[in-house]
Design a protein around this motif. Structure first.
Motif, PDB file in Angstrom:
ATOM      1  N   GLY A  65      -5.236 -13.872  39.973  1.00 46.97           N
ATOM      2  CA  GLY A  65      -4.971 -13.452  41.346  1.00 46.97           C
ATOM      3  C   GLY A  65      -4.854 -14.600  42.320  1.00 46.97           C
ATOM      4  N   VAL A  66      -5.482 -15.747  42.010  1.00 50.82           N
ATOM      5  CA  VAL A  66      -5.478 -16.852  42.971  1.00 50.82           C
ATOM      6  C   VAL A  66      -4.764 -18.092  42.426  1.00 50.82           C
ATOM      7  CG1 VAL A  66      -6.909 -18.373  44.379  1.00 50.82           C
ATOM      8  CG2 VAL A  66      -7.629 -16.009  43.971  1.00 50.82           C
ATOM      9  N   ALA A  67      -5.257 -18.593  41.280  1.00 55.86           N
ATOM     10  CA  ALA A  67      -4.735 -19.873  40.789  1.00 55.86           C
ATOM     11  C   ALA A  67      -3.252 -19.793  40.430  1.00 55.86           C
ATOM     12  CB  ALA A  67      -5.552 -20.333  39.576  1.00 55.86           C
ATOM     13  N   ILE A  68      -2.850 -18.766  39.668  1.00 55.01           N
ATOM     14  CA  ILE A  68      -1.460 -18.719  39.219  1.00 55.01           C
ATOM     15  C   ILE A  68      -0.486 -18.483  40.384  1.00 55.01           C
ATOM     16  CG2 ILE A  68       0.184 -17.424  37.790  1.00 55.01           C
ATOM     17  CD1 ILE A  68      -1.789 -17.435  35.594  1.00 55.01           C
ATOM     18  N   PRO A  69      -0.781 -17.511  41.288  1.00 54.57           N
ATOM     19  CA  PRO A  69       0.145 -17.376  42.425  1.00 54.57           C
ATOM     20  C   PRO A  69       0.233 -18.654  43.264  1.00 54.57           C
ATOM     21  CG  PRO A  69      -1.274 -15.457  42.275  1.00 54.57           C
ATOM     22  CD  PRO A  69      -1.783 -16.437  41.276  1.00 54.57           C
ATOM     23  N   ALA A  70      -0.908 -19.341  43.459  1.00 54.80           N
ATOM     24  CA  ALA A  70      -0.870 -20.557  44.271  1.00 54.80           C
ATOM     25  C   ALA A  70      -0.079 -21.653  43.566  1.00 54.80           C
ATOM     26  CB  ALA A  70      -2.287 -21.039  44.558  1.00 54.80           C
ATOM     27  N   ALA A  71      -0.081 -21.655  42.231  1.00 55.80           N
ATOM     28  CA  ALA A  71       0.603 -22.710  41.484  1.00 55.80           C
ATOM     29  C   ALA A  71       2.027 -22.320  41.117  1.00 55.80           C
ATOM     30  CB  ALA A  71      -0.191 -23.037  40.223  1.00 55.80           C
ATOM     31  N   ARG A  72       2.480 -21.142  41.612  1.00 57.81           N
ATOM     32  CA  ARG A  72       3.753 -20.614  41.124  1.00 57.81           C
ATOM     33  C   ARG A  72       4.935 -21.586  41.231  1.00 57.81           C
ATOM     34  NH1 ARG A  72       5.072 -15.497  43.811  1.00 57.81           N
ATOM     35  NH2 ARG A  72       3.453 -14.531  42.572  1.00 57.81           N
ATOM     36  N   PRO A  73       5.138 -22.280  42.388  1.00 59.53           N
ATOM     37  CA  PRO A  73       6.305 -23.163  42.456  1.00 59.53           C
ATOM     38  C   PRO A  73       6.317 -24.212  41.354  1.00 59.53           C
ATOM     39  CG  PRO A  73       5.274 -22.945  44.606  1.00 59.53           C
ATOM     40  CD  PRO A  73       4.368 -22.271  43.634  1.00 59.53           C
ATOM     41  N   GLY A  74       5.141 -24.800  41.083  1.00 56.10           N
ATOM     42  CA  GLY A  74       5.062 -25.815  40.039  1.00 56.10           C
ATOM     43  C   GLY A  74       5.348 -25.239  38.667  1.00 56.10           C
ATOM     44  N   ILE A  75       4.825 -24.029  38.431  1.00 59.37           N
ATOM     45  CA  ILE A  75       5.047 -23.381  37.136  1.00 59.37           C
ATOM     46  C   ILE A  75       6.538 -23.094  36.939  1.00 59.37           C
ATOM     47  CG2 ILE A  75       4.532 -21.345  35.743  1.00 59.37           C
ATOM     48  CD1 ILE A  75       1.824 -21.207  37.106  1.00 59.37           C
ATOM     49  N   VAL A  76       7.164 -22.553  38.015  1.00 63.80           N
ATOM     50  CA  VAL A  76       8.582 -22.215  37.907  1.00 63.80           C
ATOM     51  C   VAL A  76       9.421 -23.472  37.695  1.00 63.80           C
ATOM     52  CG1 VAL A  76      10.549 -21.241  39.144  1.00 63.80           C
ATOM     53  CG2 VAL A  76       8.341 -20.102  39.245  1.00 63.80           C
ATOM     54  N   THR A  77       9.088 -24.551  38.413  1.00 63.70           N
ATOM     55  CA  THR A  77       9.834 -25.799  38.219  1.00 63.70           C
ATOM     56  C   THR A  77       9.743 -26.256  36.763  1.00 63.70           C
ATOM     57  OG1 THR A  77       9.098 -26.361  40.432  1.00 63.70           O
ATOM     58  CG2 THR A  77      10.205 -28.075  39.205  1.00 63.70           C
ATOM     59  N   GLY A  78       8.548 -26.185  36.193  1.00 63.24           N
ATOM     60  CA  GLY A  78       8.377 -26.570  34.794  1.00 63.24           C
ATOM     61  C   GLY A  78       9.196 -25.704  33.867  1.00 63.24           C
ATOM     62  N   MET A  79       9.258 -24.387  34.185  1.00 55.61           N
ATOM     63  CA  MET A  79      10.036 -23.482  33.342  1.00 55.61           C
ATOM     64  C   MET A  79      11.527 -23.808  33.420  1.00 55.61           C
ATOM     65  SD  MET A  79       7.875 -20.017  33.989  1.00 55.61           S
ATOM     66  CE  MET A  79       9.211 -18.902  33.747  1.00 55.61           C
ATOM     67  N   ILE A  80      11.990 -24.138  34.633  1.00 50.81           N
ATOM     68  CA  ILE A  80      13.412 -24.467  34.762  1.00 50.81           C
ATOM     69  C   ILE A  80      13.724 -25.766  34.015  1.00 50.81           C
ATOM     70  CG2 ILE A  80      15.235 -25.051  36.387  1.00 50.81           C
ATOM     71  CD1 ILE A  80      13.774 -23.228  38.383  1.00 50.81           C
ATOM     72  N   LEU A  81      12.807 -26.735  34.102  1.00 48.18           N
ATOM     73  CA  LEU A  81      12.986 -27.973  33.329  1.00 48.18           C
ATOM     74  C   LEU A  81      13.101 -27.654  31.846  1.00 48.18           C
ATOM     75  CD1 LEU A  81      10.538 -30.638  34.789  1.00 48.18           C
ATOM     76  CD2 LEU A  81      13.029 -30.716  34.680  1.00 48.18           C
ATOM     77  N   GLY A  82      12.212 -26.766  31.381  1.00 47.77           N
ATOM     78  CA  GLY A  82      12.231 -26.371  29.978  1.00 47.77           C
ATOM     79  C   GLY A  82      13.539 -25.694  29.603  1.00 47.77           C
ATOM     80  N   ALA A  83      14.018 -24.808  30.491  1.00 43.16           N
ATOM     81  CA  ALA A  83      15.276 -24.115  30.211  1.00 43.16           C
ATOM     82  C   ALA A  83      16.433 -25.109  30.163  1.00 43.16           C
ATOM     83  CB  ALA A  83      15.535 -23.054  31.276  1.00 43.16           C
ATOM     84  N   GLY A  84      16.414 -26.089  31.059  1.00 42.96           N
ATOM     85  CA  GLY A  84      17.465 -27.120  31.063  1.00 42.96           C
ATOM     86  C   GLY A  84      17.462 -27.894  29.762  1.00 42.96           C
TER      87      GLY A  84
END
Lengths: 284, 270
Positions: free
Chosen positions: A188-207
């Motif tokens: 409820g707290v850590a993952i939503p707060a870290a979402r931009p970083g997580i998404v950036t990492g996922m896009i890097l992975g997809a690339g």
């Protein structure tokens, strides 16, 4: 006098070097375009998607199956690797003792340094025969998805971990004070707060997944078709280039450069999206 | 519980993968394997010419990338501080370059070095292609190292009336040596693991190369060729993969040592 001169020379030399390194990326775009141009002028670009087949020596340039192959492999690898990567990051950050978490991160960075051709070798010799037992031929979309997922998992896990580490401690402390359980604090707290970083990492992975060549070339079977099931062999854009480049001539060669150009655009799109996410976070 | 379970599962999977390469590769490692020419398309014999070609490609790569990368890093860290237009544009271009897939470098290298410059399938073409590829990581690491030298060093030197050249040569470079070495090693590791960019730039001739204009097969291309195109080549593919992984692990270990040392010198500087 002479001191000022050496300084000017140093400055000029360094400036020249940086202009050179800055120009490389433009050269890449330019040469890809230049090699594609003869064919782009000759036929309607829509034919790369609409032509019924890929027979470049007979004037049929349908790249759609390869496009679909690249896309399916990337999406599949993300579906497998993204949840696992986030769970691994949560494990390292919140559940593992410090020493185990550090060792695990070391293991992940060792893994991210293993060359793709070695992953390909393992997939071809170990994983594909296992899949063949379930459903021949073994070299398939599924094999590619699994090996690629293992390959991009460290990238996703390490960047999700970094993003969660940078969540302010007060957030978690506040949530704990409000009586949130550990599980609620994480999801409820850590993952939503870290979402931009997580998404950036996922896009890097997809690339990385869509640009990867050796793994898909070795474990996906390289049959030009839109697959009906995950057990069917596929050919990706990258594998197509690697397979045919060494003997392709004239229009065939130009068609391969066109597919390279398409790939470059897709990857640049990924980069632009992750950059805009990062820019938004910095604005906040 | 879920997290621990997944972590253990993934960890075991990773050990399976690494263990598989080490266990199946190790029995094939003998002096003859490292010392002999490949026979019967690589099923028998050794990998000596492959190792020589790999070393030659890496020499060309570093010989080209290090001067350019070093100059760029000095420019970005010392002369532009990321504020000039040129500095900003170069940094942006390098970020984009870092995300270009390796197969695109292969296409580029084939078009420019092999055809346009007329070098054909050669060690030189392959090395130059890889040089373009490793530049971003090289520059980023060296620049970070130069920037880590504390501002007070520069200010004191300027106050003593030292010229910029002297400051760079006598103060900043010595302090940044570990990070320069780390950048070099990271670039080396990246170049060593690359396959796709080499298949149609340096080619896959497995004879002993006689000059930089000969085609030469790198270790990674050798693994690919044995696994894909040579039935019964698995044993030697595994042994070659073993050699490649051991080389990469040694390089990574050295890099970690450099970065560790760099952290310590930085601490002392503060």
């Amino acid at each position: 006098m002479s001191l000022a001169r050496t300084e000017r020379m140093l400055y000029a030399g360094c400036r020249l070097a940086s202009i050179c390194s800055g120009l490389i990326v433009l050269f890449i775009g330019f040469f890809l375009f230049k090699e594609s141009l003869p064919l782009l002028l000759k036929i309607n670009p829509m034919r790369f998607l609409n032509d019924p087949g890929w027979h470049p020596t007979e004037g049929q340039f349908g790249l759609f199956p390869m496009f679909a192959g690249s896309l399916l492999i990337t999406v599949g690898a993300m579906i497998v690797a993204a949840p696992l990567g986030i769970i691994l990051a949560v494990f390292c950050r919140f559940f593992a003792p410090r020493k185990i978490a550090n060792a695990y991160q070391a293991l992940l960075s060792v893994l991210s340094g293993i060359p793709s051709v070695v992953f390909g070798l393992w997939g071809l010799v170990v994983l594909a025969p296992i899949i063949r037992h379930v459903q021949p031929p073994g070299v398939s979309l599924l094999a590619g998805v699994l090996v690629l997922a293992v390959m991009i998992l460290p990238t996703i896990a390490l960047s999700a971990n970094a993003a969660m580490t940078s969540v302010p401690f007060e957030y978690l402390q506040g949530a704990a004070a409000l009586g949130f359980s550990k599980w609620q604090r994480v999801w409820g707290v850590a993952i939503p707060a870290a979402r931009p970083g997580i998404v950036t990492g996922m896009i890097l992975g997809a690339g990385r997944a869509i640009g990867e060549t050796m793994v898909v070339l070795m474990v996906c079977g390289n049959v030009v078709q839109v697959p009906d099931s995950v057990f069917d062999p596929v050919r990706t854009l990258t594998a197509n280039i690697a397979l045919e480049m060494s003997y392709a001539l004239s229009d065939h060669r130009a068609a391969l450069f066109v597919s390279g150009l398409m790939l470059l655009f897709v990857v640049m799109g990924f980069v632009a999206i992750s950059e805009s996410i990062r820019a938004k976070v910095i604005e906040k | 519980m879920l997290c621990t379970g997944v972590a253990v599962g993934v960890g075991l999977f990773f050990f399976w993968l690494i263990g598989d390469i080490f266990l199946k590769g190790a029995p094939g490692i003998t002096w003859e394997f490292l010392w002999d020419e490949p026979e019967n398309a690589g099923r028998k014999g050794g990998i000596a010419p492959v190792l020589v070609s790999t070393a030659a490609i890496l020499l060309v790569t570093l010989g080209t990338a290090v001067p350019i990368g070093f100059g760029t890093a000095v420019f970005l860290a010392e002369f532009s501080q990321g504020k000039t237009t040129l500095g900003r544009m170069v940094r942006r271009a390098l970020d984009v370059l870092a995300s270009v897939p390796s197969i695109i470098f292969g296409l580029f290298g084939n078009a420019v070095f092999s055809h346009w410059m007329g070098l054909g399938f050669s060690i030189l073409s392959g090395g130059l292609t890889l040089a373009c590829m490793v530049l971003p990581i090289l520059i980023r690491t060296i620049e970070a190292g130069l920037r880590a030298v504390p501002l007070s060093t520069r200010l004191s030197a300027a106050a003593l009336g030292l010229s910029r050249v002297a400051v760079l040569r006598d103060l900043i470079f010595p302090a940044a040596v570990p990070s320069l070495a780390a950048g070099l090693l990271l670039g080396l590791g990246r170049a060593l693991s690359e396959t796709a960019a080499l298949i149609f730039t340096s080619g896959y001739v497995s004879r002993m190369p006689e000059s930089l204009l000969d085609s030469g097969r790198s270790l990674s291309v050798h693994i690919y060729d044995l696994a894909m195109n040579v039935p019964g080549g698995d044993t030697h593919a595994y042994a070659s993969a073993w050699v490649l992984i051991v080389l990469l692990f040694s390089i990574n270990g050295l890099t970690a040592l450099c970065l560790d040392h760099w952290g310590k010198t930085r601490m002392r500087g503060l």
